[in-house]
Design an enzyme around this catalytic site. Structure first.
Site, PDB file in Angstrom:
ATOM      1  N   SER A 138       0.779  -1.046   0.201  1.00  0.00           N
ATOM      2  CA  SER A 138       0.041   0.286  -0.076  1.00  0.00           C
ATOM      3  C   SER A 138       1.181   1.134   0.082  1.00  0.00           C
ATOM      4  O   SER A 138       1.591   1.642   0.700  1.00  0.00           O
ATOM      5  CB  SER A 138      -1.096   0.227   1.296  1.00  0.00           C
ATOM      6  OG  SER A 138      -1.467   1.593   2.240  1.00  0.00           O
ATOM      7  N   HIS A 161      -1.821  -1.161  -4.443  1.00  0.00           N
ATOM      8  CA  HIS A 161      -2.891  -0.862  -3.694  1.00  0.00           C
ATOM      9  C   HIS A 161      -2.905   0.608  -3.544  1.00  0.00           C
ATOM     10  O   HIS A 161      -1.988   0.928  -2.942  1.00  0.00           O
ATOM     11  CB  HIS A 161      -2.211  -1.730  -2.318  1.00  0.00           C
ATOM     12  CG  HIS A 161      -3.865  -1.920  -1.344  1.00  0.00           C
ATOM     13  ND1 HIS A 161      -4.728  -2.442  -1.609  1.00  0.00           N
ATOM     14  CD2 HIS A 161      -4.376  -0.998   0.104  1.00  0.00           C
ATOM     15  CE1 HIS A 161      -6.354  -2.232  -0.798  1.00  0.00           C
ATOM     16  NE2 HIS A 161      -5.996  -0.931  -0.403  1.00  0.00           N
ATOM     17  N   ASP A 164      -4.314   3.595  -1.580  1.00  0.00           N
ATOM     18  CA  ASP A 164      -5.628   3.984  -0.844  1.00  0.00           C
ATOM     19  C   ASP A 164      -6.503   5.595  -0.882  1.00  0.00           C
ATOM     20  O   ASP A 164      -5.073   6.096  -0.513  1.00  0.00           O
ATOM     21  CB  ASP A 164      -5.484   4.147   0.429  1.00  0.00           C
ATOM     22  CG  ASP A 164      -5.199   2.533   0.996  1.00  0.00           C
ATOM     23  OD1 ASP A 164      -6.353   1.729   0.917  1.00  0.00           O
ATOM     24  OD2 ASP A 164      -4.263   2.397   1.280  1.00  0.00           O
ATOM     25  N   MET A 222      -8.661   7.743  -0.504  1.00  0.00           N
ATOM     26  CA  MET A 222      -9.756   8.187   0.517  1.00  0.00           C
ATOM     27  C   MET A 222     -10.576  10.282   0.721  1.00  0.00           C
ATOM     28  O   MET A 222     -10.023  10.658  -0.021  1.00  0.00           O
ATOM     29  CB  MET A 222      -8.997   7.903   2.053  1.00  0.00           C
ATOM     30  CG  MET A 222      -7.880   7.059   2.679  1.00  0.00           C
ATOM     31  SD  MET A 222      -7.193   7.555   4.254  1.00  0.00           S
ATOM     32  CE  MET A 222      -6.524   5.800   3.770  1.00  0.00           C
ATOM     33  N   HIS A 243      -8.964   1.815  -3.854  1.00  0.00           N
ATOM     34  CA  HIS A 243      -9.713   0.792  -2.853  1.00  0.00           C
ATOM     35  C   HIS A 243     -10.487   2.263  -2.001  1.00  0.00           C
ATOM     36  O   HIS A 243      -9.813   3.111  -2.062  1.00  0.00           O
ATOM     37  CB  HIS A 243      -8.549   0.611  -1.181  1.00  0.00           C
ATOM     38  CG  HIS A 243      -9.596   0.041   0.095  1.00  0.00           C
ATOM     39  ND1 HIS A 243      -9.370   0.229   0.990  1.00  0.00           N
ATOM     40  CD2 HIS A 243     -10.901   0.277  -0.313  1.00  0.00           C
ATOM     41  CE1 HIS A 243     -10.102  -0.433   2.089  1.00  0.00           C
ATOM     42  NE2 HIS A 243     -11.128   0.087   1.077  1.00  0.00           N
ATOM     43  N   MET A 301     -12.297   4.645  -0.242  1.00  0.00           N
ATOM     44  CA  MET A 301     -12.554   4.717   0.506  1.00  0.00           C
ATOM     45  C   MET A 301     -13.180   5.740   1.095  1.00  0.00           C
ATOM     46  O   MET A 301     -13.332   7.326   1.333  1.00  0.00           O
ATOM     47  CB  MET A 301     -11.853   4.499   2.193  1.00  0.00           C
ATOM     48  CG  MET A 301     -11.519   2.991   2.208  1.00  0.00           C
ATOM     49  SD  MET A 301      -9.675   3.409   3.436  1.00  0.00           S
ATOM     50  CE  MET A 301      -8.336   3.357   1.753  1.00  0.00           C
ATOM     51  N   MET A 344     -11.152  -5.881   5.686  1.00  0.00           N
ATOM     52  CA  MET A 344     -10.710  -4.594   6.622  1.00  0.00           C
ATOM     53  C   MET A 344     -10.472  -5.524   8.573  1.00  0.00           C
ATOM     54  O   MET A 344     -11.467  -5.626   8.697  1.00  0.00           O
ATOM     55  CB  MET A 344     -11.545  -3.197   6.930  1.00  0.00           C
ATOM     56  CG  MET A 344     -10.950  -2.618   5.319  1.00  0.00           C
ATOM     57  SD  MET A 344     -10.123  -2.448   4.206  1.00  0.00           S
ATOM     58  CE  MET A 344      -9.430  -1.606   5.797  1.00  0.00           C
ATOM     59  N   PHE A 374      -6.333   5.180   7.872  1.00  0.00           N
ATOM     60  CA  PHE A 374      -5.312   5.452   8.402  1.00  0.00           C
ATOM     61  C   PHE A 374      -4.193   4.315   8.485  1.00  0.00           C
ATOM     62  O   PHE A 374      -4.803   3.637   8.825  1.00  0.00           O
ATOM     63  CB  PHE A 374      -4.890   6.311   9.821  1.00  0.00           C
ATOM     64  CG  PHE A 374      -5.528   7.291  10.887  1.00  0.00           C
ATOM     65  CD1 PHE A 374      -5.216   8.789  10.178  1.00  0.00           C
ATOM     66  CD2 PHE A 374      -7.242   7.427  10.772  1.00  0.00           C
ATOM     67  CE1 PHE A 374      -6.050  10.055  10.287  1.00  0.00           C
ATOM     68  CE2 PHE A 374      -7.837   8.628  11.517  1.00  0.00           C
ATOM     69  CZ  PHE A 374      -6.925  10.136  10.719  1.00  0.00           C
ATOM     70  N   ASP A 425      -7.217  -6.102   4.468  1.00  0.00           N
ATOM     71  CA  ASP A 425      -6.246  -5.284   4.854  1.00  0.00           C
ATOM     72  C   ASP A 425      -6.234  -4.977   5.854  1.00  0.00           C
ATOM     73  O   ASP A 425      -7.313  -4.219   6.622  1.00  0.00           O
ATOM     74  CB  ASP A 425      -6.676  -4.349   3.938  1.00  0.00           C
ATOM     75  CG  ASP A 425      -5.656  -2.996   3.626  1.00  0.00           C
ATOM     76  OD1 ASP A 425      -4.684  -2.557   4.078  1.00  0.00           O
ATOM     77  OD2 ASP A 425      -6.365  -1.990   2.814  1.00  0.00           O
ATOM     78  N   GLY A 426      -4.796  -4.179   6.797  1.00  0.00           N
ATOM     79  CA  GLY A 426      -4.747  -3.540   7.750  1.00  0.00           C
ATOM     80  C   GLY A 426      -3.648  -4.499   8.707  1.00  0.00           C
ATOM     81  O   GLY A 426      -4.328  -5.730   9.179  1.00  0.00           O
TER      82      GLY A 426
END
Length: 221
Positions: free
Chosen positions: A7, A32, A34, A36, A65, A67, A136, A142, A174-175
């Site tokens: 990511s 990946h 992210d 947001m 992804h 979000m 997730m 974050f 993810d996470g």
């Protein structure tokens, strides 16, 4: 087959082209990304222009992804910018089936994500419409958060449901993913591992990718 998806949320944004080269050298499978919007999650990150720049800087597929609220309005833009896969949140749209269809119509693989407190039933009716379900293992918004341990059991339950339906849908997680928990989540049924700090937080990101893959592969034994 295990997919390693570093990511770039944890990468050095002033040196993204160099960061991409580092993970390519380590054998990463996808990048990946992210996205947001500061509304669905309490952070603001990447828009289509950055995705377009990433597309020009690497041959690796881009895994976007989203979000964001109202993801339907952005699917075509991210696909046009170069997204190979677009994942939207089940919690972010009331027309999940239609939105997943729109992703495929735009020429991308379709993914659906669920937050830690979202019941697996939220995606049960669209498994045949999704190429991927993203579980997730942190609350989104974050990077650098700790893995929520019960996510492993959720992955296992989801894998059982997918198998029972005879679906070809694959599971991404993810996470808080790293070599210490990669084996367990793969053993539970995950086949794509998103990792930020575990890759870009290391001095040698290429070696970090290799170590993560080695740990994940043990979950297939």
């Amino acid at each position: 087959m295990i997919e390693i998806a570093p990511s770039i949320l944890s990468a050095d944004f002033a040196r993204l082209a160099d960061e991409l080269q580092r993970i390519e050298q380590g054998g990463a499978d996808v990048v990946h990304v992210d996205v947001m919007d500061g509304h669905f999650v309490p952070n603001l990150t990447i828009g289509p222009p950055v995705v377009r720049a990433l597309r020009a800087a690497t041959e690796l597929p881009l895994d976007c992804h989203l979000m964001i609220e109202h993801p339907e309005a952005w699917i075509a833009r991210y696909a046009e910018a170069g997204a190979h896969r677009i994942t939207i949140h089940a919690e972010a749209t009331v027309h999940l089936h239609r939105a997943l269809g729109a992703i495929r119509e735009a020429g991308a693989e379709a993914g659906v994500a669920i937050n830690p407190a979202t019941p697996l039933e939220a995606v049960g009716e669209v498994l045949d419409e999704a190429d991927w379900v993203l579980v997730m293992s942190v609350n989104p918004g974050f990077g650098g958060q700790s893995f929520i341990e019960r996510a492993t059991a959720r992955i296992a339950r989801l894998a059982e449901r997918i198998a029972a339906q005879g679906s070809a849908t694959r599971i991404q997680v993810d996470g808080g993913i790293g070599p210490d928990n990669a084996e367990a989540v793969v053993r539970a049924g995950a086949r794509s591992l998103v990792a930020g700090n575990a890759v870009f937080g290391r001095p040698d990101a290429a070696q970090a990718v290799r170590e993560l893959r080695a740990a994940a592969q043990r979950g297939l034994a």
